[in-house]
Design an enzyme around this catalytic site. Structure first.
Site, short mmCIF file in Angstrom:
data_model
loop_
_atom_site.label_atom_id
_atom_site.label_comp_id
_atom_site.label_asym_id
_atom_site.label_seq_id
_atom_site.Cartn_x
_atom_site.Cartn_y
_atom_site.Cartn_z
N HIS A 290 13.19 38.05 61.64
CA HIS A 290 14.11 38.03 60.73
C HIS A 290 15.51 39.07 61.30
CE1 HIS A 290 12.29 36.16 57.43
NE2 HIS A 290 11.22 36.32 57.84
N ASP B 211 23.34 42.13 62.44
CA ASP B 211 22.32 41.50 61.39
C ASP B 211 21.81 40.31 61.59
OD1 ASP B 211 21.27 41.43 58.54
OD2 ASP B 211 23.51 41.87 57.70
O1 F6P Z 1 16.33 40.14 56.19
C1 F6P Z 1 15.14 40.78 55.90
C2 F6P Z 1 15.08 42.24 56.06
O2 F6P Z 1 16.17 42.79 56.49
C3 F6P Z 1 13.75 42.47 56.88
O3 F6P Z 1 13.92 42.22 58.15
C4 F6P Z 1 13.42 44.01 56.04
O4 F6P Z 1 12.10 43.83 56.35
C5 F6P Z 1 13.88 43.70 54.76
O5 F6P Z 1 14.83 42.89 54.94
C6 F6P Z 1 14.16 45.02 53.86
O6 F6P Z 1 13.61 46.06 54.55
P1 F6P Z 1 12.56 46.91 53.63
O7 F6P Z 1 11.41 45.88 53.30
O8 F6P Z 1 12.16 48.11 54.53
O9 F6P Z 1 13.19 47.40 52.33
#
Ligand code: F6P
Length: 484
Positions: free
Chosen positions: A157, A364
């Site tokens: 991602h 991003d």
């Molecule tokens: O786009 C998805 C993302 O950025 C992941 O890569 C990431 O795991 C998640 O959103 C948000 O991060 P977390 O789970 O640490 O809050």
């Protein structure tokens, strides 16, 4: 066929609950309709090791969510440690922020092994595994060690940066070699794929054929699958949400001023400080915009145990205070900063009320906020998307006003251009972006990946690589509770 989806964060939202992160937001509807089993960490970190590996299952639409208990000590090293203080900064090209140690790495490897053990309970002969995100780079190698020969796919991602940057990541070689146990690795953009392939060629001396790299572990195919959103559903949601009390209150509070919106996790990769500086500059250079524009920034708190995230929270609060202090009038405040999450339904209504959607990420993988902002617009009078060129979304949404987020002046000028853009141009740009979004939807992303994974040749897989086998993983007795 049984599809088993794996990601660190899972969500089983009740009613209007917010969903954190683009990954979970995308997977909820996909799991609901596909009937997949979605496995992740419970995040309710267990204090005693006896409960480690405890699995709980909850239905989600036609599918189900399974959460696995992980001890708080191990979760800290895995999540705040190696995942988010080494891999996340490296994948977002912030090598200056890499801060980790061997304990973190051991926890990372152990959590991968623990979840792999839990997956064994679900592994029917017709199963396929789809693993998501940087938390589980070594999951396939753990599954292969346990004798799993079924197809295993992985999706990045995040961005995948150039080889020079990956070389700064401790254990990069072990990690990438372990990834060659995946049958299919998906990327958001061609550039990410190219960077990964370059690493394989230059560092591991592998020669790929049509993006298929064959080793003694079998063949791994690299392919690009840009993640999308359910455009029609989100557009309908925005129409309904526009009449919800929150959106109505927001609109009436604007008192005729135009709304610029930003919605992000509070993360250094999102370029939030630059964004605020650009708005500061806009107000300094164009005092005529005072009272004529209001900026709403939703900043969802994130990874608060990591010092660099806490520091960013403080910097943002102080910069918002500084800008508001200098530009506010008795009856108008330029920046409304809401340091909390909102449900997707509420956000859809806010997006529809906004004349400009502002995304200034420094790096991003995709950025689904950009796509949701576009989908939420009123087709007759759509708003304008100002979008960082360093998002995966910018590779698709080139009809947005594409900006360099490091160029504060350029972002500020783009917002001014967006605020004054004639409706004809807004419609043309919006039509072009909607066409793109419809041709690359969430459904297509999901089914495209799954069908490509199903077609991967069933090579005789063995999990062994010298580097991975020598990793110093502590041995541990794992007690798994049976999954019904
Ligand atoms: O786009 C998805 C993302 O950025 C992941 O890569 C990431 O795991 C998640 O959103 C948000 O991060 P977390 O789970 O640490 O809050």
């Amino acid at each position: 066929m049984r599809l088993i989806v794996v990601s660190n964060r899972v969500a089983c939202p009740k009613g209007d609950e917010p969903i954190e992160g683009g990954l979970a937001a995308a997977l909820v509807p996909a799991v609901k309709t596909s009937g997949a089993i979605w496995v992740g960490s419970s995040r309710k970190q267990t204090s005693s090791t006896e409960q480690e590996g405890f699995a709980q299952m909850e239905p989600l639409g036609r599918g189900a969510v399974v959460t696995i208990g992980i001890s708080s000590e191990q979760f800290g090293g895995f999540y705040e440690g190696f995942s988010n203080s080494a891999l996340w900064p490296a994948f977002h090209s912030r090598t200056d922020l890499i801060s980790t140690n061997v304990e973190h790495y051991v926890s990372y490897r152990e959590v991968n092994a623990l979840i792999a053990r839990s997956l064994l309970r679900l592994a029917r002969p017709d199963a396929m595994f789809w693993v998501h995100d940087y938390h589980f780079l070594t999951m396939a190698s753990e599954l292969r060690k346990l004798g799993i020969a079924q197809p295993i796919g992985f999706f990045f991602h995040t961005p995948f940066p150039s080889r020079d940057i990956i070389l700064s990541l401790p254990h990069h070689s072990e990690l990438i070699q372990a990834m060659l146990n995946y049958d299919l690795i998906g990327f958001q953009t061609d550039a990410d794929l190219e960077n990964f392939a370059d690493y394989l060629r230059q560092e591991l001396r592998l020669t790929g054929n049509d993006n298929v790299f064959t080793t003694n572990q079998g063949a791994t195919r690299l392919a690009c699958f840009p993640i999308g959103i359910d455009v029609e559903q989100f557009a309908e949601q925005a129409v309904t949400s526009a009449n919800r009390p929150e959106a109505t209150r927001l609109r009436s509070s604007l008192q005729g001023s135009k709304l610029v919106i930003g919605v992000d996790r509070v993360d250094y990769s999102k370029g939030l400080l630059n964004r605020l500086r650009a708005l500061d500059q806009l107000l300094q250079r164009h005092p005529e915009f005072k009272r004529a524009v209001t900026f709403l920034q939703v900043g969802v708190p994130s990874r608060g145990k990591i010092p660099v995230y806490r520091q960013l929270q403080g910097e943002l609060a102080s910069l918002v205070g500084d800008i508001n202090g200098r530009h506010s009038e008795i009856d108008w405040i330029p920046i409304r900063y809401l340091n909390k999450g909102f449900s997707r339904a509420s956000l859809a209504g806010f997006y529809r009320a906004a004349h400009v959607g502002l995304v200034t990420s420094l790096n991003d993988g995709m950025n689904l906020v950009a796509k949701e902002y576009v989908a939420a617009q009123n087709p007759v009078d759509p708003g304008v998307l100002v979008l960082s060129r360093f998002t995966g979304a910018a590779k698709q949404l080139d009809a947005a006003l594409v900006v360099n987020p490091h160029d504060i002046d350029g972002v500020s000028r783009a917002v001014v251009q967006a605020l004054g853009m004639p409706v004809k141009e807004r419609r043309e740009r919006w039509d072009a972006m909607m066409e793109t979004l419809k041709s690359s939807s969430l459904d297509m992303w999901f089914s495209d990946f799954v069908s490509n994974l199903a077609e991967c040749p069933r090579a005789e897989r063995c999990a062994w690589t010298p580097d991975v086998a020598s990793t110093p993983v502590r041995s541990r007795q794992l007690e798994l509770t049976a999954i019904p």
